[in-house]
Design a protein around this motif. Structure first.
Motif, PDB file in Angstrom:
ATOM      1  N   GLU A   1      -3.276  37.763  25.230  1.00  0.00           N
ATOM      2  CA  GLU A   1      -2.637  38.372  24.057  1.00  0.00           C
ATOM      3  C   GLU A   1      -3.582  39.348  23.365  1.00  0.00           C
ATOM      4  O   GLU A   1      -3.191  40.464  23.009  1.00  0.00           O
ATOM      5  CB  GLU A   1      -2.198  37.266  23.089  1.00  0.00           C
ATOM      6  N   ARG A   2      -4.842  38.936  23.184  1.00  0.00           N
ATOM      7  CA  ARG A   2      -5.815  39.810  22.512  1.00  0.00           C
ATOM      8  C   ARG A   2      -6.057  41.080  23.318  1.00  0.00           C
ATOM      9  O   ARG A   2      -6.191  42.171  22.742  1.00  0.00           O
ATOM     10  CB  ARG A   2      -7.124  39.059  22.268  1.00  0.00           C
ATOM     11  N   ARG A   3      -6.118  40.952  24.628  1.00  0.00           N
ATOM     12  CA  ARG A   3      -6.324  42.128  25.472  1.00  0.00           C
ATOM     13  C   ARG A   3      -5.138  43.089  25.361  1.00  0.00           C
ATOM     14  O   ARG A   3      -5.313  44.313  25.276  1.00  0.00           O
ATOM     15  CB  ARG A   3      -6.535  41.701  26.925  1.00  0.00           C
ATOM     16  N   ALA A   4      -3.926  42.540  25.352  1.00  0.00           N
ATOM     17  CA  ALA A   4      -2.748  43.388  25.203  1.00  0.00           C
ATOM     18  C   ALA A   4      -2.781  44.118  23.863  1.00  0.00           C
ATOM     19  O   ALA A   4      -2.481  45.316  23.782  1.00  0.00           O
ATOM     20  CB  ALA A   4      -1.482  42.549  25.326  1.00  0.00           C
ATOM     21  N   ARG A   5      -3.138  43.427  22.802  1.00  0.00           N
ATOM     22  CA  ARG A   5      -3.235  44.068  21.483  1.00  0.00           C
ATOM     23  C   ARG A   5      -4.268  45.193  21.500  1.00  0.00           C
ATOM     24  O   ARG A   5      -4.040  46.268  20.933  1.00  0.00           O
ATOM     25  CB  ARG A   5      -3.640  43.043  20.422  1.00  0.00           C
ATOM     26  N   GLU A   6      -5.382  44.936  22.156  1.00  0.00           N
ATOM     27  CA  GLU A   6      -6.459  45.932  22.227  1.00  0.00           C
ATOM     28  C   GLU A   6      -5.979  47.195  22.932  1.00  0.00           C
ATOM     29  O   GLU A   6      -6.205  48.316  22.453  1.00  0.00           O
ATOM     30  CB  GLU A   6      -7.637  45.319  22.978  1.00  0.00           C
ATOM     31  N   MET A   7      -5.294  47.031  24.056  1.00  0.00           N
ATOM     32  CA  MET A   7      -4.822  48.183  24.818  1.00  0.00           C
ATOM     33  C   MET A   7      -3.744  48.952  24.052  1.00  0.00           C
ATOM     34  O   MET A   7      -3.717  50.187  24.071  1.00  0.00           O
ATOM     35  CB  MET A   7      -4.298  47.737  26.180  1.00  0.00           C
ATOM     36  N   ILE A   8      -2.865  48.246  23.368  1.00  0.00           N
ATOM     37  CA  ILE A   8      -1.822  48.898  22.577  1.00  0.00           C
ATOM     38  C   ILE A   8      -2.449  49.715  21.452  1.00  0.00           C
ATOM     39  O   ILE A   8      -2.047  50.866  21.201  1.00  0.00           O
ATOM     40  CB  ILE A   8      -0.841  47.846  22.018  1.00  0.00           C
ATOM     41  N   ALA A   9      -3.435  49.140  20.787  1.00  0.00           N
ATOM     42  CA  ALA A   9      -4.097  49.851  19.686  1.00  0.00           C
ATOM     43  C   ALA A   9      -4.832  51.081  20.191  1.00  0.00           C
ATOM     44  O   ALA A   9      -4.767  52.164  19.581  1.00  0.00           O
ATOM     45  CB  ALA A   9      -5.058  48.909  18.964  1.00  0.00           C
ATOM     46  N   GLU A  10      -5.529  50.953  21.321  1.00  0.00           N
ATOM     47  CA  GLU A  10      -6.280  52.085  21.877  1.00  0.00           C
ATOM     48  C   GLU A  10      -5.344  53.224  22.276  1.00  0.00           C
ATOM     49  O   GLU A  10      -5.695  54.396  22.130  1.00  0.00           O
ATOM     50  CB  GLU A  10      -7.087  51.622  23.090  1.00  0.00           C
ATOM     51  N   ARG A  11      -4.164  52.892  22.753  1.00  0.00           N
ATOM     52  CA  ARG A  11      -3.213  53.915  23.201  1.00  0.00           C
ATOM     53  C   ARG A  11      -2.446  54.539  22.036  1.00  0.00           C
ATOM     54  O   ARG A  11      -1.839  55.602  22.171  1.00  0.00           O
ATOM     55  CB  ARG A  11      -2.239  53.296  24.211  1.00  0.00           C
ATOM     56  N   GLY A  12      -2.475  53.883  20.883  1.00  0.00           N
ATOM     57  CA  GLY A  12      -1.684  54.367  19.760  1.00  0.00           C
ATOM     58  C   GLY A  12      -0.211  54.046  19.922  1.00  0.00           C
ATOM     59  O   GLY A  12       0.648  54.708  19.334  1.00  0.00           O
ATOM     60  N   ALA A  13       0.083  53.007  20.714  1.00  0.00           N
ATOM     61  CA  ALA A  13       1.456  52.567  20.933  1.00  0.00           C
ATOM     62  C   ALA A  13       1.842  51.574  19.840  1.00  0.00           C
ATOM     63  O   ALA A  13       1.019  51.142  19.031  1.00  0.00           O
ATOM     64  CB  ALA A  13       1.593  51.932  22.313  1.00  0.00           C
ATOM     65  N   GLU A  14       3.110  51.198  19.843  1.00  0.00           N
ATOM     66  CA  GLU A  14       3.621  50.244  18.871  1.00  0.00           C
ATOM     67  C   GLU A  14       4.352  49.131  19.607  1.00  0.00           C
ATOM     68  O   GLU A  14       5.233  49.395  20.435  1.00  0.00           O
ATOM     69  CB  GLU A  14       4.573  50.935  17.894  1.00  0.00           C
TER      70      GLU A  14
END
Length: 275
Positions: free
Chosen positions: A61-74
């Motif tokens: 879950e934390r890794r998914a959050r990290e990748m979403i934040a880095e991409r600027g996705a929502e």
């Protein structure tokens, strides 16, 4: 993440949709959804590589959050509060293990050898959504689990192949149901696929069983999330105390596969295909 879609209501509903506006996407809008879909596939690829014995679901879950934040996705899941869950959902991915199949709430659990993990994720980039799910085996596989995953993947491929212009939505649903029947798996009719685009859930609903020649006529520009899921021994599901996680009622293992697709002038385009 799935939405309820009972079959009788669905046939009535899709007949009405013939006279209503179902949003068809332009080529540029589908291209934007493909960009989102490529990112969703990238995240699932990354998490699949990390899903090893001893890895905690919360780490995924934390890794998914990290990748979403880095991409600027929502995330489409964060703060999601439908009538069928105990909202708001405060995670960015559904992680379901073994007999859990849908809406699995990430929690403090270290993956064990032989676990069957299903991952389901939807995000939005620049206002366009894509949704995808896949199941995998952690460590040593069981033949019966491999067969279950294979059935969902073949059902998904059959549904995608059936999504051609001029045909009906019932053709897509029937393709999924036929594969389930061939493998001997029952099909739950409470939760199914859905349209998507500007939001995670749009018209029309897409059950995982249906009748050919019925329902909405498919037209180029229609975008759908097709997501067959099966439990080995039952079509009944139960809720966990967490209010979100759905499990097979008999404790049998489950699997789930999903792609976002676009109906075109020919074969459907898979927008969440891995690179």
């Amino acid at each position: 993440m799935k939405i309820p879609s009972g079959p009788l209501a669905w046939y009535f509903y899709t007949s009405i949709l013939e006279a209503r506006m179902v949003e068809l996407k332009t080529a540029s809008e589908i291209a934007a959804m493909r960009t989102t879909g490529a990112f969703v596939a990238q995240v699932l690829d990354d998490l699949q590589a990390r899903a090893r014995v001893g890895v905690n679901l919360l780490d995924l879950e934390r890794r998914a959050r990290e990748m979403i934040a880095e991409r600027g996705a929502e995330s489409c899941y964060w703060d999601y509060a439908p009538s069928f869950g105990r909202g708001p959902f405060r995670n960015v991915i559904c992680l379901s293990v073994n007999d859990a199949v849908l809406h699995g709430l990430p929690h403090d659990y270290a993956l064990r050898d032989g676990d069957l993990l299903s991952m389901d994720m939807a995000v939005s980039i620049d206002g366009w959504v894509a949704d995808s799910a896949r199941s995998l085996i952690v460590g040593t596989p069981r033949a019966e689990d491999q067969r279950l995953i294979e059935a969902t993947e073949r059902a998904l491929a059959a549904a995608i192949d059936a999504a051609r212009p001029g045909d009906r939505l019932g053709d897509v649903s029937a393709a999924i149901g036929d594969v389930a029947a061939a493998y001997g798996y029952p099909v739950n009719t409470e939760f199914g696929g859905h349209g998507l685009g500007r939001t995670m859930h749009e018209d029309p609903p897409v059950p995982n069983v249906g009748r050919r020649g019925r329902g909405l006529r498919l037209r180029p520009g229609l975008t759908l999330a097709l997501e067959p899921w099966f439990a080995r021994g039952t079509d009944k599901i139960v809720h966990d105390p967490d209010g979100w996680t759905l499990r097979s009622a008999d404790g049998s293992r489950t699997a789930h596969s999903e792609h976002t697709i676009a109906v075109t002038d020919g074969a459907a385009a898979i927008l969440t295909a891995a690179a």
